[in-house]
Design a protein around this motif. Structure first.
Motif, short mmCIF file in Angstrom:
data_model
loop_
_atom_site.label_atom_id
_atom_site.label_comp_id
_atom_site.label_asym_id
_atom_site.label_seq_id
_atom_site.Cartn_x
_atom_site.Cartn_y
_atom_site.Cartn_z
N GLU A 71 57.31 -28.51 -9.21
CA GLU A 71 58.16 -28.36 -8.02
C GLU A 71 59.60 -28.76 -8.33
OE1 GLU A 71 55.31 -29.95 -8.13
OE2 GLU A 71 53.98 -29.24 -6.53
N ASP A 98 61.19 -25.97 -10.56
CA ASP A 98 61.43 -24.72 -9.83
C ASP A 98 62.61 -24.84 -8.87
OD1 ASP A 98 59.38 -23.50 -11.13
OD2 ASP A 98 57.95 -23.61 -9.47
N SER A 153 66.62 -24.58 -10.40
CA SER A 153 67.28 -23.41 -10.98
C SER A 153 68.41 -22.91 -10.08
CB SER A 153 66.27 -22.28 -11.18
OG SER A 153 65.89 -21.73 -9.94
N ALA A 174 67.02 -20.68 -7.31
CA ALA A 174 66.39 -21.39 -6.19
C ALA A 174 67.44 -22.06 -5.31
CB ALA A 174 65.41 -22.43 -6.72
N ARG A 216 61.63 -15.98 -3.38
CA ARG A 216 61.43 -17.00 -4.42
C ARG A 216 61.57 -16.40 -5.81
NH1 ARG A 216 59.30 -21.98 -4.54
NH2 ARG A 216 58.47 -21.84 -2.43
N ARG A 253 61.04 -15.87 -9.71
CA ARG A 253 59.96 -16.10 -10.66
C ARG A 253 60.57 -16.16 -12.06
NH1 ARG A 253 56.42 -11.82 -11.19
NH2 ARG A 253 58.08 -10.42 -10.53
#
Length: 311
Positions: free
Chosen positions: A97, A100, A103, A106, A160, A162
Motif C-alpha cells: 500500500e 502504490d 507513485s 497515484a 488506479r 497498474r
C-alpha cells in the motif's frame, strides 16, 4: 521517553501522511513542524501520542491543501508532485500500500479527490487507521468517514494505475532505457516504449519545457535522442534513481547540480509514461539546483558548428 523523543520516533510516519495528502515535500515538512509546535504547546501529554500526532498532522495538511488548491489551479502547465526519492516511513505489513500510494500516477489520481476524501483514503487505505481514529482526525462522524472512504476508493479504483509487479524487471528495463537515452539510440529507445507512450513535463513556467505532451513511441524516441547529444557534450549526467517508488533518474549538470528528475511508469514490459519535473522550486530538497535556462543555452550553443578562427 520525552515528548521530543516520541515525536522524533513518529516523524517518519507524520511526514509520510502529510506528503501523500499534499504531494509536496516542503509543505509536508512544514506540516510536521507545525504538528511538533502543537504537541509542545499541549498542556498535558496525550493519551496516545501516535493517535494525537497523526490527527494533528492530518488536520494541518487538510488546511494547507485547501489553500494550495487555488494556487494549483493557476499553475502554469501540468502540475506534478514534488519528487520524493526515499519514503522515510517503512512498515513491512503495509509495504504494498505504501509503495502504490507513492507513485506520481497515484498522487495525481489523489488530486481528483476532495481534501477530506484524500485524507480519509490516505489514513484508511494506505496506513490502515481505524475509523474511530480517522473520525477524530478529520472531525467527522465514523459513518461520514465510511462514506468518504467508499467514494474515495471508487474514484481511485476507476483510474488506479497498474505497474509491473516484478521490481527487478522494472529496474532492468529502466537501465536499458537510460543506456539507450545516453547513447541517443532511437531504435533502442523505441523498442522499450509503449506505442502510445506519453512524455509530460512540469516546468511551472520557471524552466524550459516542451509546449505540450509528446505522444507516441516514434515521437518520444526521436525527441529524447535529439536532446541528449548536446547535453552529453556539456557534461550532463544521467543518474538512475528511484523516484516516488518507481524507476527514474536525476539529471545533473557538470557541477552535480540538479537539472530535473524523470519518473517512469512501466507496464507489460514497456514504458507507458515519462514524467519530468524541472520546476526549480520543486527540486530544492533533492540538492543544489542548476539554472536550467543556462543549461539549455549552452546545449543549444554546442549544436552550432564551431568556426575555425585561426585561419
Amino acid at each position: 521517553m520525552t515528548r521530543a523523543e516520541e515525536f522524533e520516533q513518529l516523524r517518519p510516519l507524520l511526514f509520510s501522511i502529510a506528503y501523500r495528502i499534499l504531494g509536496s515535500v516542503s509543505e509536508a515538512e512544514d506540516a510536521v513542524q507545525e504538528t511538533w509546535l502543537r504537541l509542545e504547546a499541549a498542556p498535558a501529554p496525550p493519551r496516545s501520542t501516535r493517535a494525537y500526532l497523526s490527527a494533528v498532522v492530518t488536520r494541518v495538511s487538510i488546511d494547507v491543501l485547501r489553500s494550495a488548491r487555488v494556487r494549483r489551479e493557476e499553475y502554469v502547465g501540468p502540475w506534478f508532485p514534488e519528487p520524493l526519492l526515499t519514503d522515510p516511513y517503512q512498515d513491512p505489513e503495509r509495504s504494498a500500500e505504501l509503495a502504490d500510494s507513492l507513485s506520481m500516477a497515484a498522487l495525481l489520481l489523489l488530486e481528483r479527490l476532495s481534501p477530506l476524501e484524500r485524507a480519509v483514503f490516505v489514513l484508511r487505505e494506505v496506513f490502515g487507521f481505524g475509523f474511530p481514529e480517522i473520525a477524530s482526525a478529520v472531525g467527522r462522524s465514523e459513518a461520514a468517514c465510511r462514506q468518504l472512504a467508499v467514494r474515495a476508493r471508487r474514484h481511485m479504483d476507476a483510474g488506479r494505475p497498474r505497474f509491473e509487479a516484478d521490481r527487478k524487471e522494472r529496474e532492468e528495463l529502466a537501465e536499458r532505457f537510460f543506456d539507450a537515452f545516453r547513447e541517443g539510440d532511437v531504435d533502442g529507445l523505441r523498442e522499450l516504449l509503449a506505442g502510445d507512450v506519453r512524455m509530460v513535463g512540469d516546468g511551472g513556467g520557471k524552466a524550459p519545457q516542451w509546449a505540450k505532451d509528446i505522444v507516441g513511441a516514434e515521437n518520444v524516441a526521436r525527441l529524447l535522442a535529439a536532446i541528449v547529444s548536446p547535453l552529453v557534450k556539456i557534461g550532463i549526467a544521467v543518474e538512475p534513481q528511484q523516484v516516488n517508488g518507481q524507476p527514474g533518474a536525476i539529471i545533473r549538470d557538470r557541477d552535480g547540480k540538479v537539472v530535473n528528475t524523470l519518473a517512469l511508469d512501466i507496464l507489460d514490459g514497456r514504458i507507458q509514461t515519462i514524467r519530468s519535473v524541472i520546476n526549480p522550486d520543486k527540486l530544492r530538497h533533492v540538492g543544489p539546483v542548476a539554472d536550467a535556462w543556462a543549461v539549455m543555452r549552452e546545449a543549444n550553443q554546442s549544436r552550432r558548428p564551431q568556426i575555425d578562427r585561426t585561419r
